[in-house]
Design a protein around this motif. Structure first.
Motif, PDB file in Angstrom:
ATOM      1  N   ALA A 183       0.835  -1.208   0.000  1.00  0.00           N
ATOM      2  CA  ALA A 183       0.000   0.000   0.000  1.00  0.00           C
ATOM      3  C   ALA A 183       0.866   1.253   0.000  1.00  0.00           C
ATOM      4  O   ALA A 183       0.579   2.219  -0.717  1.00  0.00           O
ATOM      5  CB  ALA A 183      -0.921  -0.013   1.215  1.00  0.00           C
ATOM      6  N   ILE A 184       1.948   1.248   0.776  1.00  0.00           N
ATOM      7  CA  ILE A 184       2.852   2.397   0.802  1.00  0.00           C
ATOM      8  C   ILE A 184       3.460   2.614  -0.578  1.00  0.00           C
ATOM      9  O   ILE A 184       3.538   3.747  -1.073  1.00  0.00           O
ATOM     10  CB  ILE A 184       3.955   2.176   1.865  1.00  0.00           C
ATOM     11  CG1 ILE A 184       3.344   2.193   3.272  1.00  0.00           C
ATOM     12  CG2 ILE A 184       5.046   3.241   1.738  1.00  0.00           C
ATOM     13  CD1 ILE A 184       4.313   1.759   4.359  1.00  0.00           C
ATOM     14  N   HIS A 185       3.896   1.520  -1.209  1.00  0.00           N
ATOM     15  CA  HIS A 185       4.485   1.635  -2.547  1.00  0.00           C
ATOM     16  C   HIS A 185       3.449   2.115  -3.561  1.00  0.00           C
ATOM     17  O   HIS A 185       3.715   3.030  -4.351  1.00  0.00           O
ATOM     18  CB  HIS A 185       5.057   0.287  -2.979  1.00  0.00           C
ATOM     19  CG  HIS A 185       5.532   0.260  -4.392  1.00  0.00           C
ATOM     20  ND1 HIS A 185       6.739   0.815  -4.786  1.00  0.00           N
ATOM     21  CD2 HIS A 185       4.958  -0.230  -5.522  1.00  0.00           C
ATOM     22  CE1 HIS A 185       6.879   0.665  -6.093  1.00  0.00           C
ATOM     23  NE2 HIS A 185       5.817   0.027  -6.560  1.00  0.00           N
ATOM     24  N   LYS A 186       2.269   1.504  -3.542  1.00  0.00           N
ATOM     25  CA  LYS A 186       1.244   1.793  -4.535  1.00  0.00           C
ATOM     26  C   LYS A 186       0.790   3.241  -4.477  1.00  0.00           C
ATOM     27  O   LYS A 186       0.499   3.859  -5.514  1.00  0.00           O
ATOM     28  CB  LYS A 186       0.048   0.859  -4.320  1.00  0.00           C
ATOM     29  CG  LYS A 186      -1.145   1.122  -5.237  1.00  0.00           C
ATOM     30  CD  LYS A 186      -0.808   0.889  -6.696  1.00  0.00           C
ATOM     31  CE  LYS A 186      -2.013   1.119  -7.584  1.00  0.00           C
ATOM     32  NZ  LYS A 186      -1.664   0.959  -9.014  1.00  0.00           N
ATOM     33  N   HIS A 187       0.730   3.816  -3.288  1.00  0.00           N
ATOM     34  CA  HIS A 187       0.221   5.179  -3.135  1.00  0.00           C
ATOM     35  C   HIS A 187       1.338   6.204  -2.931  1.00  0.00           C
ATOM     36  O   HIS A 187       1.070   7.338  -2.554  1.00  0.00           O
ATOM     37  CB  HIS A 187      -0.768   5.230  -1.966  1.00  0.00           C
ATOM     38  CG  HIS A 187      -1.985   4.387  -2.195  1.00  0.00           C
ATOM     39  ND1 HIS A 187      -3.009   4.758  -3.019  1.00  0.00           N
ATOM     40  CD2 HIS A 187      -2.325   3.164  -1.718  1.00  0.00           C
ATOM     41  CE1 HIS A 187      -3.937   3.825  -3.040  1.00  0.00           C
ATOM     42  NE2 HIS A 187      -3.548   2.840  -2.265  1.00  0.00           N
ATOM     43  N   GLY A 188       2.576   5.790  -3.206  1.00  0.00           N
ATOM     44  CA  GLY A 188       3.705   6.690  -3.007  1.00  0.00           C
ATOM     45  C   GLY A 188       4.262   7.235  -4.311  1.00  0.00           C
ATOM     46  O   GLY A 188       3.676   7.082  -5.389  1.00  0.00           O
ATOM     47  N   ASN A 189       5.417   7.855  -4.212  1.00  0.00           N
ATOM     48  CA  ASN A 189       6.014   8.508  -5.383  1.00  0.00           C
ATOM     49  C   ASN A 189       6.815   7.550  -6.257  1.00  0.00           C
ATOM     50  O   ASN A 189       7.433   7.965  -7.226  1.00  0.00           O
ATOM     51  CB  ASN A 189       6.916   9.675  -4.944  1.00  0.00           C
ATOM     52  CG  ASN A 189       7.977   9.247  -3.948  1.00  0.00           C
ATOM     53  OD1 ASN A 189       8.184   8.055  -3.716  1.00  0.00           O
ATOM     54  ND2 ASN A 189       8.646  10.213  -3.345  1.00  0.00           N
ATOM     55  N   ARG A 190       6.796   6.247  -5.913  1.00  0.00           N
ATOM     56  CA  ARG A 190       7.494   5.248  -6.727  1.00  0.00           C
ATOM     57  C   ARG A 190       6.513   4.210  -7.277  1.00  0.00           C
ATOM     58  O   ARG A 190       6.905   3.095  -7.635  1.00  0.00           O
ATOM     59  CB  ARG A 190       8.574   4.549  -5.890  1.00  0.00           C
ATOM     60  CG  ARG A 190       9.688   5.485  -5.429  1.00  0.00           C
ATOM     61  CD  ARG A 190      10.642   4.797  -4.465  1.00  0.00           C
ATOM     62  NE  ARG A 190      11.678   5.702  -4.001  1.00  0.00           N
ATOM     63  CZ  ARG A 190      12.968   5.625  -4.376  1.00  0.00           C
ATOM     64  NH1 ARG A 190      13.358   4.684  -5.216  1.00  0.00           N
ATOM     65  NH2 ARG A 190      13.854   6.478  -3.913  1.00  0.00           N
TER      66      ARG A 190
END
Length: 462
Positions: A183-190
């Motif tokens: 979730a952090i990856h999917k909704h982050g700048n990467r």
């Protein structure tokens, strides 16, 4: 659909001939004169099919085939050779080749074989894409809950998702650490870059350094070609290091250097490689205890613990059990062609009363079983697995006196202990080592408790 085909042959004229023939069908053709060159092309280009000669200097066709099957298992390979024998054909097919053609070959025959291989590749890609979309949908949507403890997790995700800070996720097994990392990856700048997950406990210690940093050809026995590691695979994206507490001490120093200096050294190669990776680590261990016991480097712990996110156990967010169960029932029911309107009050109460030692993973398994056996749109109490009720005082036979005080404390504790062990065995499908790990005791202690409590694993109801 445009396809990319790699032709590998040490005869330049044959490469040119195949490139000319295949390009007439709208195929983009790459060529390589040997196996090592082919692997470099595969690392840089999105190749849909490899057509490789059998005999080549250096890395021959069988060696290249083995390396492709190891590194790109879904990539079809057609083997061609002028030394056409049944033995070679059978051997190549056994080793994973899609098909086999003999030189000299008919162009029409080649076109048919290539067409079949590319259709096969398209099917695999579509299946992989659909599975990825389904997994992503389930992973993100599985962040379900509105309890105060879980709202803190969601707030932490929102706070850190746009940063490049290293994150340490802690919590018991099954609390959803990988879901949070995704979730952090999917909704982050990467989000448009790779997400690479590594289970540090699942890779043999002798291979872990190569898996993380890659290796050069000849660095050790079996290193038949250069290979990039997980850090380079995740370049510009996110590297998820699950069960970081299981990483050997010898490798921890190299992981620390990679985090501090953003450089790595493949095994057998003194040249440094720069990497731009956002690291999310996870553990169900108490790393401070591991540091105190000299099992984990203190400097690595503080480098990982830049932004800690503790994940609550499911028993600490009881109010989230019902919405999670409904979510899993809807998702799993739809996959099985069933529609459920919810759970009965008795079923919800039974799930709320259970302690869930396996946390969200165990709840999902429980609901999956219930969706299989349920015959009505509402999932009833009797559709739930029997182990959920093993710890009920009314079912245990333990006498309870006034104010809830047990008449026999030893018997009461034994029943509670038995309930936890039965639940762990159910969650681990009867695998005792996994069950012991699930409840945080050694295998020897687990076996002792089985004998003491008279639990026969072969009689556990799955």
């Amino acid at each position: 659909m445009t396809h990319n085909v790699l032709v590998v042959d040490d005869e330049p004229k044959l490469c040119d001939l195949l490139a000319s023939a295949l390009s007439q069908n709208g195929i983009t053709v790459f060529t390589a004169g040997n196996g090592l060159h082919a692997l470099k092309v595969l690392e840089c280009e999105d190749i849909d099919l490899v057509i490789s000669d059998w005999r080549m200097p250096g890395m021959d066709g069988p060696q290249l085939l083995a390396e492709i099957k190891s590194r790109f298992p879904q990539l079809p390979v057609i083997v061609m050779t002028a030394y056409s024998t049944v033995k070679n054909a059978v051997q190549s097919m056994r080793n994973g080749a899609f098909d086999y053609i003999a030189k000299p070959f008919d162009i029409d025959e080649l076109d048919i074989t290539v067409s079949k291989a590319l259709q096969f590749r398209d099917i695999l890609k579509d299946n992989q894409r659909m599975r990825a979309e389904l997994d992503e949908h389930q992973q993100i949507d599985s962040l379900v809950g509105d309890s105060p403890s879980f709202r803190r997790v969601l707030h932490a995700i929102d706070s850190v998702r746009e940063s490049n800070a290293t994150i340490l996720l802690t919590g018991e097994s099954g609390t959803g650490k990988e879901m949070v990392a995704r979730a952090i990856h999917k909704h982050g700048n990467r989000a448009d870059k790779p997400f690479v997950a590594v289970n540090c406990a699942a890779i043999p210690e002798g291979l872990l350094e190569s898996e993380m940093f890659g290796h050069r050809k000849g660095a050790f026995t079996g290193a038949v070609a250069d290979r990039i590691g997980r850090f380079q695979q995740a370049d510009k994206g996110t590297l998820f290091l699950d069960e970081i507490g299981e990483m050997p001490l010898a490798l921890q120093a190299k992981i620390l250097r990679a985090l501090q200096e953003r450089v790595i050294e493949p095994v057998g190669d003194p040249r440094e490689r720069k990497v731009d990776v956002r690291v999310i680590a996870a553990t169900n261990k108490n790393l401070l205890d591991a540091v105190a016991n000299k099992e984990f480097r203190e400097d690595l712990y503080y480098r990982l613990n830049v932004f800690p996110i503790p994940l609550p156990a499911l028993r600490e967010r009881v109010e989230d059990i019902a919405p999670l169960a409904r979510h899993f029932a809807n998702t799993l029911g739809a996959a099985a062609g069933k529609r459920f309107s919810g759970f009965s009050a008795a079923a919800l109460q039974a799930m709320a009363n259970y302690s869930w030692p396996g946390n969200i993973r165990e709840l999902q398994n429980c609901v999956e079983r219930a969706t299989i056996v349920a015959s009505q749109a509402v999932i009833e109490e009797e559709d739930l697995p029997a182990y959920l009720f093993a710890s009920r005082p009314a079912d245990s036979g333990v006498l309870i006196e006034n104010n809830g005080v047990p008449a026999d404390l030893e018997a009461a504790l034994a029943e509670v202990e038995k309930a936890y062990i039965l639940a762990a065995l159910q969650q681990s499908n009867g695998v005792q080592a996994a069950a012991a790990q699930l409840i945080g005791i050694s295998e020897r202690s687990f076996w002792y408790r089985l004998k003491k409590l008279g639990i026969h694993v072969d009689k556990i109801v799955r």
